[in-house]
Design a protein around this motif. Structure first.
Motif, PDB file in Angstrom:
ATOM      1  N   MET A 141      15.999  79.840  -4.661  1.00 15.38           N
ATOM      2  CA  MET A 141      15.409  81.171  -4.548  1.00 15.38           C
ATOM      3  C   MET A 141      15.063  81.729  -5.929  1.00 15.38           C
ATOM      4  N   LYS A 142      15.931  81.477  -6.909  1.00 14.82           N
ATOM      5  CA  LYS A 142      15.643  81.922  -8.285  1.00 14.82           C
ATOM      6  C   LYS A 142      14.395  81.213  -8.818  1.00 14.82           C
ATOM      7  N   GLN A 143      14.292  79.920  -8.486  1.00 15.13           N
ATOM      8  CA  GLN A 143      13.123  79.163  -8.923  1.00 15.13           C
ATOM      9  C   GLN A 143      11.843  79.734  -8.325  1.00 15.13           C
ATOM     10  N   ARG A 144      11.906  80.136  -7.062  1.00 13.82           N
ATOM     11  CA  ARG A 144      10.735  80.702  -6.405  1.00 13.82           C
ATOM     12  C   ARG A 144      10.332  82.042  -7.025  1.00 13.82           C
ATOM     13  N   ALA A 145      11.330  82.836  -7.430  1.00 14.22           N
ATOM     14  CA  ALA A 145      11.024  84.104  -8.091  1.00 14.22           C
ATOM     15  C   ALA A 145      10.264  83.863  -9.397  1.00 14.22           C
ATOM     16  N   LEU A 146      10.690  82.833 -10.157  1.00 13.93           N
ATOM     17  CA  LEU A 146       9.997  82.499 -11.403  1.00 13.93           C
ATOM     18  C   LEU A 146       8.586  81.995 -11.145  1.00 13.93           C
ATOM     19  N   ILE A 147       8.422  81.222 -10.063  1.00 16.84           N
ATOM     20  CA  ILE A 147       7.089  80.741  -9.705  1.00 16.84           C
ATOM     21  C   ILE A 147       6.182  81.922  -9.370  1.00 16.84           C
ATOM     22  N   GLY A 148       6.728  82.902  -8.644  1.00 19.76           N
ATOM     23  CA  GLY A 148       5.969  84.112  -8.331  1.00 19.76           C
ATOM     24  C   GLY A 148       5.514  84.832  -9.583  1.00 19.76           C
ATOM     25  N   ILE A 149       6.413  84.962 -10.570  1.00 20.66           N
ATOM     26  CA  ILE A 149       6.061  85.617 -11.836  1.00 20.66           C
ATOM     27  C   ILE A 149       4.974  84.830 -12.560  1.00 20.66           C
ATOM     28  N   GLY A 150       5.123  83.502 -12.593  1.00 24.25           N
ATOM     29  CA  GLY A 150       4.141  82.663 -13.283  1.00 24.25           C
ATOM     30  C   GLY A 150       2.752  82.733 -12.676  1.00 24.25           C
ATOM     31  N   LEU A 151       2.698  82.901 -11.358  1.00 22.01           N
ATOM     32  CA  LEU A 151       1.403  82.929 -10.664  1.00 22.01           C
ATOM     33  C   LEU A 151       0.811  84.337 -10.542  1.00 22.01           C
ATOM     34  N   SER A 152       1.606  85.355 -10.899  1.00 23.42           N
ATOM     35  CA  SER A 152       1.206  86.737 -10.602  1.00 23.42           C
ATOM     36  C   SER A 152      -0.126  87.128 -11.232  1.00 23.42           C
TER      37      SER A 152
END
Length: 574
Positions: free
Chosen positions: A172-183
């Motif tokens: 879940m933490k990894q997905r949050a970082l992916i969201g930030i990277g793609l934002s």
């Protein structure tokens, strides 16, 4: 007409990123040590490139140099980095900051050290959106934050935004970082092991979204990965790195089906996706190159030592309920684990698999007595853990050792590697100073780390090297039971093969028992005797490994197996 067409083709063929003769050095004992030796490659608009190689080969260093994010004493000594016609070597800090995030996005390797533990996850996503100027006003920023987290595969994003990083699983933490990277919808996304902490179904959701970006928005993606299945399935171009050099590059499938360089052949031979298929079939297993995994020996070794009438871990009706804040003062129950029941016999490997957040790690923490169960019982070697005194728990922990999921969070940054591995020996008063030092050297050899690393600190090691240190520390006391929580998820295929080989050898020699928590089903096929499949806190399927892989009963299990990256791609050594 033809001249215009030619001009368009030339424009389309112009790389968005062009790296030429890049050299990077780090200061070691006041002297520069070169770690990249003239790396050159191009990335074109909309192209997906995968960089593979063992830990320490220079994959992350190369892309961190592109973003001017080299750690510590690292610096570029020579070469050129051309970003859409702009030279990035020597660029000013403010100019680079205007490019980072907006034009070049990054999904870093370690989710824990890149999320601030004192801020909610939602606050941190919103902060990135504001910094990149993607939305104005509180409501608009909040709505955009929920949107990017949902796109990255995070369920119940609206509610999850209120939680803090320690309340998220690794995936879940990894997905949050992916969201930030793609934002910011950047033109180039550098994804450093973006799915190493993700289960296969969420991995597929995230990678499908990245693919959508590539095709719809012309976003180029550079994967830094150790997963050859992912590289074969998702990347058009493959770059193979070894000791700071590019040894082979070209179309992904062509390289993985017909590798030319000896190092690439070793990588392919050690790939667990390939190994797992061979173990499950009657096909003749070709001899693996020296230093790679002997999958046939492991397959034969595991299971032969199992004594089915000697249960070591007995879990019955296990449940865990957490309180989640709701509104200003209220809270609601979250059932992380419900009614889990299974038995692990001496000398056996039981794998717990399932999506991120399904309760695998929570069960591991309860078995290790790091979390108290809300209901149910746990018996270790016939003794119920609920009523144990502190002295009994101390004795239990000598025979029951963990290898945690996050080597960044579980290694003390103030202790060098030698002292970190030696710590369990100190705590349990095993041996004298000389024997402890000898044991540290022995463990470093076992996990394929040079002995000189004993005086180094965690921040000086790559992600894979830190994971190996965590495995070495878990083995220090020669325990009877190892609880391995994603213990090989951050390792490249060669080191993963060595660690799995080591675990299988130790199991055969010492009769060790493993509780193996993982989202990597290819590794499960290779190492486990039996499998428990978990979904939303419940065990939905439990059987031998062969039964689960060859004849899955639940639709959920079938979906997990279907989502293994590169499962249908024929890898081979020419």
């Amino acid at each position: 007409m033809s001249a215009a067409t030619t001009g368009n083709e030339e424009q389309q063929m112009k790389p968005v990123l062009s790296v030429r003769d890049l050299r990077v050095a780090f200061k070691v004992d006041k002297a520069p040590k070169e770690v990249l030796h003239g790396v050159s490659f191009d990335v074109y608009p909309g192209e997906t490139v995968a960089i593979v190689g063992e830990s320490g080969s220079g994959k992350s260093t190369t892309m961190h140099a592109v973003m001017n994010l080299l750690p510590g004493t690292g610096h570029i000594t020579a070469g050129s980095i051309d970003w859409q016609g702009r030279e990035l070597v020597g660029i000013g800090r403010r100019e680079m900051e205007s490019i980072r995030g907006r034009e070049i996005g990054l999904v870093p390797q370690d989710p824990m050290s890149n999320l601030n533990p004192v801020w909610s996850v939602g606050f941190q996503v919103e902060e990135a959106i504001r910094a990149n100027g993607l939305a104005k006003g509180r409501k608009e920023v909040h709505a955009r934050a929920v949107e990017v987290l949902e796109q990255a595969g995070l369920q119940n994003a609206e509610q999850r935004m209120k939680q803090f990083p320690h309340q998220f699983s690794g995936g879940m933490k990894q997905r949050a970082l992916i969201g930030i990277g793609l934002s910011a919808e950047p033109e180039l996304l550098i994804a450093d092991e973006p799915t190493s902490a993700l289960d296969v179904t969420v991995q597929r959701v995230v990678l499908d979204h990245l693919e959508h970006l590539t095709s719809q928005l012309g976003t180029a993606v550079v994967f830094i990965t150790h997963d050859l299945g992912l590289a074969a399935e998702r990347a058009e171009k493959l770059i193979v790195m070894y000791q700071g050099n590019i040894v082979e590059s070209g179309p992904s499938r062509e390289i993985l089906e017909r590798p030319q360089h000896p190092y690439t052949k070793r990588l392919v031979a050690a790939a667990p996706s390939l190994a797992s298929r061979r173990i499950g079939s009657d096909a003749t297993i070709p001899a693996a190159p020296t230093g790679t995994l002997d999958v046939a020996a492991i397959a034969e070794g595991l299971g032969s030592e199992v004594r089915p009438n000697d249960p070591v871990i007995e879990v019955s009706g296990l449940g865990k309920v957490y309180k989640i804040r709701k509104g200003s003062f209220g809270s609601e129950d979250f059932h992380a684990v419900s009614g889990a029941t299974f038995t692990v016999n001496r000398g056996e490997t039981m794998a717990l698999v399932g999506e991120s957040g399904s309760g695998k790690s929570t069960i591991a923490k309860m078995v290790l007595q790091l979390e108290k169960p809300s209901s149910g019982t746990i018996r270790i070697a016939g003794k119920e853990t609920a009523g144990m005194s502190r002295a009994e728990l101390f004795d239990l922990r000598r025979t029951l050792q963990p290898v945690f999921q996050d080597p960044y969070g579980s290694l003390d940054p103030l202790h060098n590697i030698g002292n970190t591995i030696m710590e369990p020996l100190h705590i349990h008063n095993v041996g004298d100073a000389a024997s402890r030092k000898a044991r540290v050297n022995e463990l470093l050899d076992q996990v394929s780390l040079p002995r000189e690393l004993a005086t180094r600190y965690p921040n000086e090691l790559s992600g894979g090297q830190r994971q190996r240190v965590a495995v070495a520390r878990g083995l220090a006391l020669k325990p009877d039971i190892l609880v391995l929580d994603e213990a090989v998820s951050a390792l490249d295929v060669l080191v993963q093969a060595q660690i799995l080989d080591l675990l299988a050898e130790l199991q055969r020699e010492l009769g060790l028992t493993y509780l193996f928590i993982t989202h990597d089903l290819a590794v499960v096929r290779l190492i486990a005797d039996r499998v428990c499949v978990m979904q939303q806190g419940k065990i939905v399927e439990q059987a031998t490994t062969d039964e689960v892989f060859e004849n899955p009963q639940q639709e959920y299990t079938k979906n997990l197996l279907a989502a293994i990256p590169g499962a249908k791609i024929e890898l081979g050594v020419s």
